[in-house]
Scaffold this active site. Sequence first.
Site, PDB file in Angstrom:
ATOM      1  N   GLU A 440       0.828  -1.218   0.000  1.00  0.00           N
ATOM      2  CA  GLU A 440       0.000   0.000   0.000  1.00  0.00           C
ATOM      3  C   GLU A 440       0.861   1.266   0.000  1.00  0.00           C
ATOM      4  O   GLU A 440       0.491   2.284   0.574  1.00  0.00           O
ATOM      5  CB  GLU A 440      -0.974   0.017   1.191  1.00  0.00           C
ATOM      6  CG  GLU A 440      -1.809  -1.227   1.334  1.00  0.00           C
ATOM      7  CD  GLU A 440      -2.558  -1.588   0.071  1.00  0.00           C
ATOM      8  OE1 GLU A 440      -2.810  -0.702  -0.754  1.00  0.00           O
ATOM      9  OE2 GLU A 440      -2.877  -2.777  -0.103  1.00  0.00           O
ATOM     10  N   GLY A 441       1.986   1.192  -0.654  1.00  0.00           N
ATOM     11  CA  GLY A 441       2.914   2.316  -0.708  1.00  0.00           C
ATOM     12  C   GLY A 441       3.963   2.168   0.371  1.00  0.00           C
ATOM     13  O   GLY A 441       3.640   2.180   1.565  1.00  0.00           O
TER      14      GLY A 441
END
Length: 594
Positions: A440-441
């Site tokens: 998610e980053g």
Amino acid sequence: MPLYKAPLEDMRFVLHQLFDSNDIAALPGNEDFTPELIDSVLDEAAKFSEGVLFPLNQSGDLEGCTYENGVVRTPTGFKDAYKAFCDGGWTAMGADPAFGGQGMPIPAAMMIEEMLCSANVAFGLYPGLTHGAYVALKHAGSEEQKQTYLPNLVSGKWSGTMCLTEPHCGTDLGMLRTRAVPNDDGSYSITGNKIFISAGEHDLTENIIHLVLARLPDAPAGVKGISMFVVPKFLLREDGSVGPRNGLQCTAIEHKMGIKASATCAMSFDGATGWLVGEAHKGLRAMFTMMNTERLSVGIQGLGVAETAYQNAVAYARDRIQGRSLTGIKAEDKQADPIMVHPDVRRMLLTMRAYIEGCRALAGWVARELEILAKSDDSDAKQAADDFASLMTPIVKAMFTDLGFEIASLAVQTYGGHGYIRDHGIEQYVRDARISMLYEGTNGIQALDLVGRKLPQDGGRLLTRFLDPVLEFIEAHEGNLALAPFLPPLQQAIEHVQIATGFIMENAMSNHDEIGAASVDYLRLFGLAALAFVWARMVAIAAPKAESEDAQFYRAKVQTAKFFMERLLPQTGALLAAIQSGSATMMEFEDAAF
């Protein structure tokens, strides 16, 4: 064998005392969610997490998922647990009643999510990704898409995924190659390959609804040419029932360091039928609605894993005897004292505790603002809540997961050599925690988002949503004797944040590398200051209640806060010094010398 007991007392303290749950119950649609009802739901969530999910955690890690000819099977017991999870209504907990959900307020839902992550983070990814897909479709989908997909996602009958990453591009989605070609009937043919797709294929649900980023033939280059499509594993018949297999398949599952009971899939889309979600070329905006939800959830994963690691470290420190106390024998009836007596062990345990309880309190604040954003009818309150949540999302994702890994590692250290072997089960938490810093980053990307986008946004308006309540609190409690040891270090940490912010903004104007060089240190600095604030708030509540003999919980709050302020918060000074050193030492280093 590992142990886990849901920290209900601390969760209720955050929900009801630190952030008055009656304020949440007063929001439109929340009238039925009294503190009593919320507490009963937390009790049931604790029973399910402790009794059903936690016993599958270690066995699920040992067995892992299996892949054969495109079929993925989850570990033994997962299918029964998932059915029980759905039958208990847990998949519907935080969803809109219009689609079969229960409408549980976000602060309570976030506490339940923490329990799931503590008990079995790999299991929690399956319903977690589904809820993210629900959020994205509810936000950007057409009314027909909502009616088609959301009720079955909410019930858990179907599950969902997000398909972004490709073999050649992860963070840089502008390089994305998956194609979407229009069909005569209004659908699209999706062709391309995706990797690292959590829950991309499994045996828990009758259908899997993929949200896929792809490019239309006329798409402009870069991120401005990305569209989002809903692509079901099985196409639907006119009556809504599951029909023939779509043109997609799982080609492999990853053999990972941790979360082995979660299927991480490589997916191939070969002319798969999909439908555009939202506007053409605006898919990244729609997907980020899901990603922001997932980033907060990933932060809670870090917190959940940390809680279980801490509980096991405490239990081991009480039982393990090694050496004698530096100040004299404490256990005269034993050959050695429990390692709990040693200052370094207590340092590790209190470090874990101070970070965990601080993060839980900060999560409660963010959740409260998200609930206001979702349900308030006050436009100013909604804007303020949106600003605050946007500012804090990268901090929650990155700091909570950094600390989750650090705490799991400290737990292993508490065990000594016994922590490194599989028998005790504690090494699993280090492996399971590590991924949360990446997906998610990555946490470096979260730091860039905070410094490069959130700080300068709207002239620094987002930052004031944090600073204003902190400065108001300090001013309001200047005469509070119970807070006298806590306000000066809090004030100094806030000053460090302000100085660092000014330094970055000033120097970044002439050299953008200053943003990248300072970002990770700045996020940790900001996060520590935010923890200092919630700890000061907790002391303001706990100190007056800490005098009675049966108030051990409140005394421990004050003592843990003191440890945080004296032993952990001083890091802000070193972080500020590192930020002020600038980018030269890293950027002027010769490439060839690496």
